[in-house]
Design a protein around this motif. Structure first.
Motif, PDB file in Angstrom:
ATOM      1  N   GLU A  93     -10.873 -46.623  -0.123  1.00 34.34           N
ATOM      2  CA  GLU A  93     -10.547 -46.500   1.249  1.00 34.34           C
ATOM      3  C   GLU A  93     -10.819 -45.217   1.983  1.00 34.34           C
ATOM      4  OE1 GLU A  93      -7.101 -48.022   3.675  1.00 34.34           O
ATOM      5  OE2 GLU A  93      -6.641 -45.994   2.854  1.00 34.34           O
ATOM      6  N   VAL A  94     -10.278 -43.985   1.251  1.00 35.46           N
ATOM      7  CA  VAL A  94     -10.535 -42.783   1.827  1.00 35.46           C
ATOM      8  C   VAL A  94     -11.914 -42.583   1.951  1.00 35.46           C
ATOM      9  CG1 VAL A  94     -10.125 -40.323   1.652  1.00 35.46           C
ATOM     10  CG2 VAL A  94      -8.520 -41.965   0.921  1.00 35.46           C
ATOM     11  N   ARG A  95     -12.752 -42.651   0.690  1.00 32.99           N
ATOM     12  CA  ARG A  95     -14.214 -42.276   0.930  1.00 32.99           C
ATOM     13  C   ARG A  95     -15.012 -43.316   1.814  1.00 32.99           C
ATOM     14  NH1 ARG A  95     -14.133 -41.074  -5.695  1.00 32.99           N
ATOM     15  NH2 ARG A  95     -13.093 -39.066  -5.350  1.00 32.99           N
ATOM     16  N   ARG A  96     -14.852 -44.356   1.974  1.00 30.61           N
ATOM     17  CA  ARG A  96     -15.340 -45.549   2.724  1.00 30.61           C
ATOM     18  C   ARG A  96     -15.523 -45.147   4.254  1.00 30.61           C
ATOM     19  NH1 ARG A  96     -12.992 -49.449   1.640  1.00 30.61           N
ATOM     20  NH2 ARG A  96     -11.492 -49.510   3.371  1.00 30.61           N
ATOM     21  N   CYS A  97     -13.947 -44.611   4.471  1.00 25.96           N
ATOM     22  CA  CYS A  97     -13.489 -44.184   6.046  1.00 25.96           C
ATOM     23  C   CYS A  97     -13.935 -43.069   6.397  1.00 25.96           C
ATOM     24  CB  CYS A  97     -12.026 -44.668   6.250  1.00 25.96           C
ATOM     25  SG  CYS A  97     -11.512 -45.947   5.927  1.00 25.96           S
ATOM     26  N   VAL A  98     -13.885 -41.973   5.422  1.00 23.65           N
ATOM     27  CA  VAL A  98     -14.191 -40.709   5.721  1.00 23.65           C
ATOM     28  C   VAL A  98     -15.732 -40.396   6.072  1.00 23.65           C
ATOM     29  CG1 VAL A  98     -13.855 -38.187   5.336  1.00 23.65           C
ATOM     30  CG2 VAL A  98     -12.005 -39.738   4.963  1.00 23.65           C
ATOM     31  N   GLY A  99     -16.495 -40.974   5.120  1.00 20.34           N
ATOM     32  CA  GLY A  99     -18.019 -40.690   4.836  1.00 20.34           C
ATOM     33  C   GLY A  99     -18.110 -39.272   4.161  1.00 20.34           C
ATOM     34  N   LYS A 100     -19.434 -39.184   4.316  1.00 19.48           N
ATOM     35  CA  LYS A 100     -19.996 -37.716   3.572  1.00 19.48           C
ATOM     36  C   LYS A 100     -19.564 -36.531   4.401  1.00 19.48           C
ATOM     37  CE  LYS A 100     -23.717 -40.023   0.914  1.00 19.48           C
ATOM     38  NZ  LYS A 100     -24.986 -40.085   0.416  1.00 19.48           N
ATOM     39  N   LYS A 101     -18.376 -35.944   4.187  1.00 21.19           N
ATOM     40  CA  LYS A 101     -18.138 -34.868   4.860  1.00 21.19           C
ATOM     41  C   LYS A 101     -17.268 -33.797   4.247  1.00 21.19           C
ATOM     42  CE  LYS A 101     -15.524 -35.835   8.481  1.00 21.19           C
ATOM     43  NZ  LYS A 101     -14.243 -36.275   9.274  1.00 21.19           N
ATOM     44  N   GLU A 102     -17.197 -32.689   4.418  1.00 21.52           N
ATOM     45  CA  GLU A 102     -16.691 -31.484   3.581  1.00 21.52           C
ATOM     46  C   GLU A 102     -15.417 -31.947   3.329  1.00 21.52           C
ATOM     47  OE1 GLU A 102     -18.804 -27.455   4.994  1.00 21.52           O
ATOM     48  OE2 GLU A 102     -17.042 -27.881   5.800  1.00 21.52           O
ATOM     49  N   LYS A 103     -14.637 -32.268   4.152  1.00 23.19           N
ATOM     50  CA  LYS A 103     -13.100 -32.582   3.800  1.00 23.19           C
ATOM     51  C   LYS A 103     -12.471 -33.612   4.654  1.00 23.19           C
ATOM     52  CE  LYS A 103     -11.912 -28.548   6.625  1.00 23.19           C
ATOM     53  NZ  LYS A 103     -11.295 -27.265   6.625  1.00 23.19           N
ATOM     54  N   VAL A 104     -11.247 -34.222   4.433  1.00 22.79           N
ATOM     55  CA  VAL A 104     -10.795 -35.130   5.456  1.00 22.79           C
ATOM     56  C   VAL A 104     -10.000 -34.182   6.522  1.00 22.79           C
ATOM     57  CG1 VAL A 104      -9.024 -37.043   5.670  1.00 22.79           C
ATOM     58  CG2 VAL A 104     -10.257 -36.994   3.777  1.00 22.79           C
ATOM     59  N   ASP A 105      -9.984 -34.663   7.773  1.00 27.23           N
ATOM     60  CA  ASP A 105      -9.292 -33.930   8.712  1.00 27.23           C
ATOM     61  C   ASP A 105      -8.247 -35.097   9.415  1.00 27.23           C
ATOM     62  OD1 ASP A 105     -10.604 -35.335  10.676  1.00 27.23           O
ATOM     63  OD2 ASP A 105     -12.361 -33.948  10.597  1.00 27.23           O
ATOM     64  N   GLU A 106      -7.528 -34.220  10.434  1.00 20.42           N
ATOM     65  CA  GLU A 106      -6.448 -35.087  10.907  1.00 20.42           C
ATOM     66  C   GLU A 106      -7.068 -36.588  11.736  1.00 20.42           C
ATOM     67  OE1 GLU A 106      -2.766 -32.638  12.465  1.00 20.42           O
ATOM     68  OE2 GLU A 106      -4.497 -31.467  12.285  1.00 20.42           O
ATOM     69  N   ASN A 107      -8.125 -36.484  12.233  1.00 20.97           N
ATOM     70  CA  ASN A 107      -8.612 -37.551  13.021  1.00 20.97           C
ATOM     71  C   ASN A 107      -9.028 -38.815  12.038  1.00 20.97           C
ATOM     72  OD1 ASN A 107      -8.810 -36.218  15.386  1.00 20.97           O
ATOM     73  ND2 ASN A 107     -10.552 -35.113  14.832  1.00 20.97           N
ATOM     74  N   ASP A 108      -8.935 -38.538  10.835  1.00 19.00           N
ATOM     75  CA  ASP A 108      -9.512 -39.499   9.846  1.00 19.00           C
ATOM     76  C   ASP A 108      -8.134 -40.372   9.448  1.00 19.00           C
ATOM     77  OD1 ASP A 108     -12.220 -38.945   9.654  1.00 19.00           O
ATOM     78  OD2 ASP A 108     -11.516 -37.269   8.514  1.00 19.00           O
ATOM     79  N   LEU A 109      -6.984 -39.708   9.707  1.00 19.11           N
ATOM     80  CA  LEU A 109      -5.872 -40.346   8.985  1.00 19.11           C
ATOM     81  C   LEU A 109      -5.404 -41.714   9.568  1.00 19.11           C
ATOM     82  CD1 LEU A 109      -3.613 -37.240   8.510  1.00 19.11           C
ATOM     83  CD2 LEU A 109      -4.857 -38.061   7.052  1.00 19.11           C
ATOM     84  N   ASP A 110      -5.757 -41.884  10.777  1.00 18.90           N
ATOM     85  CA  ASP A 110      -5.310 -43.321  11.439  1.00 18.90           C
ATOM     86  C   ASP A 110      -6.113 -44.343  10.742  1.00 18.90           C
ATOM     87  OD1 ASP A 110      -3.477 -42.294  13.176  1.00 18.90           O
ATOM     88  OD2 ASP A 110      -4.756 -42.108  14.871  1.00 18.90           O
ATOM     89  N   GLN A 111      -7.131 -43.976  10.069  1.00 16.07           N
ATOM     90  CA  GLN A 111      -7.889 -45.379   9.539  1.00 16.07           C
ATOM     91  C   GLN A 111      -7.506 -45.778   7.828  1.00 16.07           C
ATOM     92  OE1 GLN A 111     -12.478 -44.747   9.997  1.00 16.07           O
ATOM     93  NE2 GLN A 111     -11.699 -42.754  10.598  1.00 16.07           N
ATOM     94  N   LEU A 112      -6.630 -44.692   7.308  1.00 15.49           N
ATOM     95  CA  LEU A 112      -6.302 -44.639   6.047  1.00 15.49           C
ATOM     96  C   LEU A 112      -5.016 -45.620   5.889  1.00 15.49           C
ATOM     97  CD1 LEU A 112      -7.170 -41.176   5.201  1.00 15.49           C
ATOM     98  CD2 LEU A 112      -8.520 -43.204   5.000  1.00 15.49           C
ATOM     99  N   HIS A 113      -5.085 -46.967   5.965  1.00 13.02           N
ATOM    100  CA  HIS A 113      -3.866 -47.849   6.022  1.00 13.02           C
ATOM    101  C   HIS A 113      -3.212 -47.986   4.619  1.00 13.02           C
ATOM    102  CE1 HIS A 113      -4.954 -48.720   9.996  1.00 13.02           C
ATOM    103  NE2 HIS A 113      -6.123 -49.167   9.869  1.00 13.02           N
ATOM    104  N   TYR A 114      -4.109 -48.084   3.453  1.00 11.31           N
ATOM    105  CA  TYR A 114      -3.567 -48.230   2.158  1.00 11.31           C
ATOM    106  C   TYR A 114      -3.019 -46.784   1.616  1.00 11.31           C
ATOM    107  CZ  TYR A 114      -3.104 -49.591  -2.493  1.00 11.31           C
ATOM    108  OH  TYR A 114      -2.706 -50.188  -3.857  1.00 11.31           O
ATOM    109  N   LEU A 115      -3.471 -45.856   2.104  1.00 10.66           N
ATOM    110  CA  LEU A 115      -3.004 -44.643   1.780  1.00 10.66           C
ATOM    111  C   LEU A 115      -1.465 -44.390   2.376  1.00 10.66           C
ATOM    112  CD1 LEU A 115      -4.574 -40.971   1.244  1.00 10.66           C
ATOM    113  CD2 LEU A 115      -2.731 -41.235   3.109  1.00 10.66           C
ATOM    114  N   LYS A 116      -1.438 -44.779   3.490  1.00  9.92           N
ATOM    115  CA  LYS A 116      -0.012 -44.846   4.161  1.00  9.92           C
ATOM    116  C   LYS A 116       0.841 -45.641   3.472  1.00  9.92           C
ATOM    117  CE  LYS A 116      -1.921 -43.785   8.612  1.00  9.92           C
ATOM    118  NZ  LYS A 116      -1.405 -42.281   9.098  1.00  9.92           N
TER     119      LYS A 116
END
Length: 353
Positions: A176-199
């Motif tokens: 989930e994290v890698r699919r929603c975030v894509g190819k970036k250096e790191k996860v930032d706060e703007n990505d968190l709303d998409q991470l439903h399973y992580l929550k």
């Protein structure tokens, strides 16, 4: 933190140390304006050791307070009183240093006030009969540090432990994290709303491993009867949130780590559902809940995004130690040591600080 772990890719890493340092740094920068990283005390210890010492003392004295007439004598003979005094003096010295730095008239101030600025302004203004002093300021800052640092790091350690214990869950949340975030250096706060399973994973970790076994004691204000028991004024009421969150009446298969139980589930940890109270409820609820959850989500997402995690040689999911320890704070008894394998995506080297 991610960069420091990257330097030890494919080697065993003590995640307790990494996560403690991360959370301490964040909380201290919020509370005191700087991290005080590397500061040593008279005992030779560092901030992490100071924090764990304070939590241990709190737990020890919560037991001794049951015997108020002999508790202090016991503490003196066992050396507990000396440890308490030393720990408090070092914490007090750290907080006094911060207050003195903020009180310096030559200090460069930013555009906005931070927490210590506001507290010092309240001391100068004074309202009504309330006399707000530097002792009160230090007490508030101590509560923020002790309450904010330990809870977040404990939950992060338990959540990573449950991931390696349950590879199915780790694989699902990493996808989930890698699919929603894509190819970036790191996860930032703007990505968190998409991470439903992580929550959901974090909720399940808070259910199974609340940072404290019991809430801060309540004191009964008037006589009442609960389930046939007389509860008298001034009696202490201890709420065992660890047992409540594992009650089979409220939770199906409570000993199983199953984030999917929170799919379309009305129960949340914000204090309105008494089956699930990791942060307490009402006026005595933990005020730093939103900050703590944000730290946990961001740190966990980056750990799972940047690395695949393996157990050290000789350790399997069957013999992986999940034993708890502690009185006030239920921590993992053994250190969490894992092997990070850097994820295959190649990123341009940049400073993560």
């Amino acid at each position: 933190m991610i960069k420091s772990i990257s330097l030890r890719s494919s080697c065993v890493v003590n995640l307790n140390e990494k996560l403690n340092l991360l959370v301490h740094t964040v909380i201290l920068r919020i509370a005191l304006g700087t991290s005080y990283e590397g500061k040593k005390f008279e005992s030779g210890g560092n901030l992490s050791e100071l924090l764990h010492g304070a939590i241990a003392m709190m737990g020890a004295f919560s037991v001794l307070s049951l015997f108020p007439y002999v508790g202090r004598i016991i503490a003196l003979f066992t050396g507990l009183q000396q440890k308490l005094d030393n720990n408090f003096n070092e914490l007090d010295a750290l907080l006094q240093q911060a207050v003195d730095e903020y009180s310096d008239p030559d200090r460069q101030t930013g555009e906005y006030e931070d927490i210590v600025d506001v507290l010092l302004r309240l001391e100068k203004e004074q309202f009504g009969e309330i006399r707000f002093t530097k002792y009160h300021i230090k007490a508030i800052l101590m509560d923020m540090y002790l309450g904010g640092s330990n809870t977040s790091s404990v939950i992060l350690v338990w959540t990573m432990s449950e991931h390696v214990k349950n590879p199915r869950v780790m694989k699902k949340v990493q996808e989930e994290v890698r699919r929603c975030v894509g190819k970036k250096e790191k996860v930032d706060e703007n990505d968190l709303d998409q991470l439903h399973y992580l929550k959901m994973v974090i909720k399940e970790s808070l259910r199974k491993h609340p940072p404290g076994s019991i809430l801060i004691p309540r004191e009964c204000m008037s006589r009442c009867i609960i389930n046939g028991y007389d509860i008298y004024p001034k009696a202490w009421v201890l709420i065992n949130i660890w047992a409540i969150a594992r009650d089979p009446v409220s939770w199906k298969n409570p000993e199983e780590f199953l984030p999917e139980r929170f799919i379309d589930c009305r129960i949340d940890f914000k204090g309105k559902d008494f089956e699930f109270l990791p942060f307490g409820a009402g006026r005595r609820g933990f005020p730093g809940m939103s900050l703590g959850v944000a730290i946990i989500e961001l740190a966990l997402a980056n750990l799972l995004y940047s690395f695949n995690w393996e157990l050290p040689p000789g350790i399997t999911t069957e013999n992986f130690d999940m034993e708890e320890t502690g009185v006030v704070s239920l921590e993992k008894k053994s250190k969490l040591q894992l092997v990070p394998i850097k994820y295959e995506w190649e990123f341009e080297e940049k400073n993560f600080m």
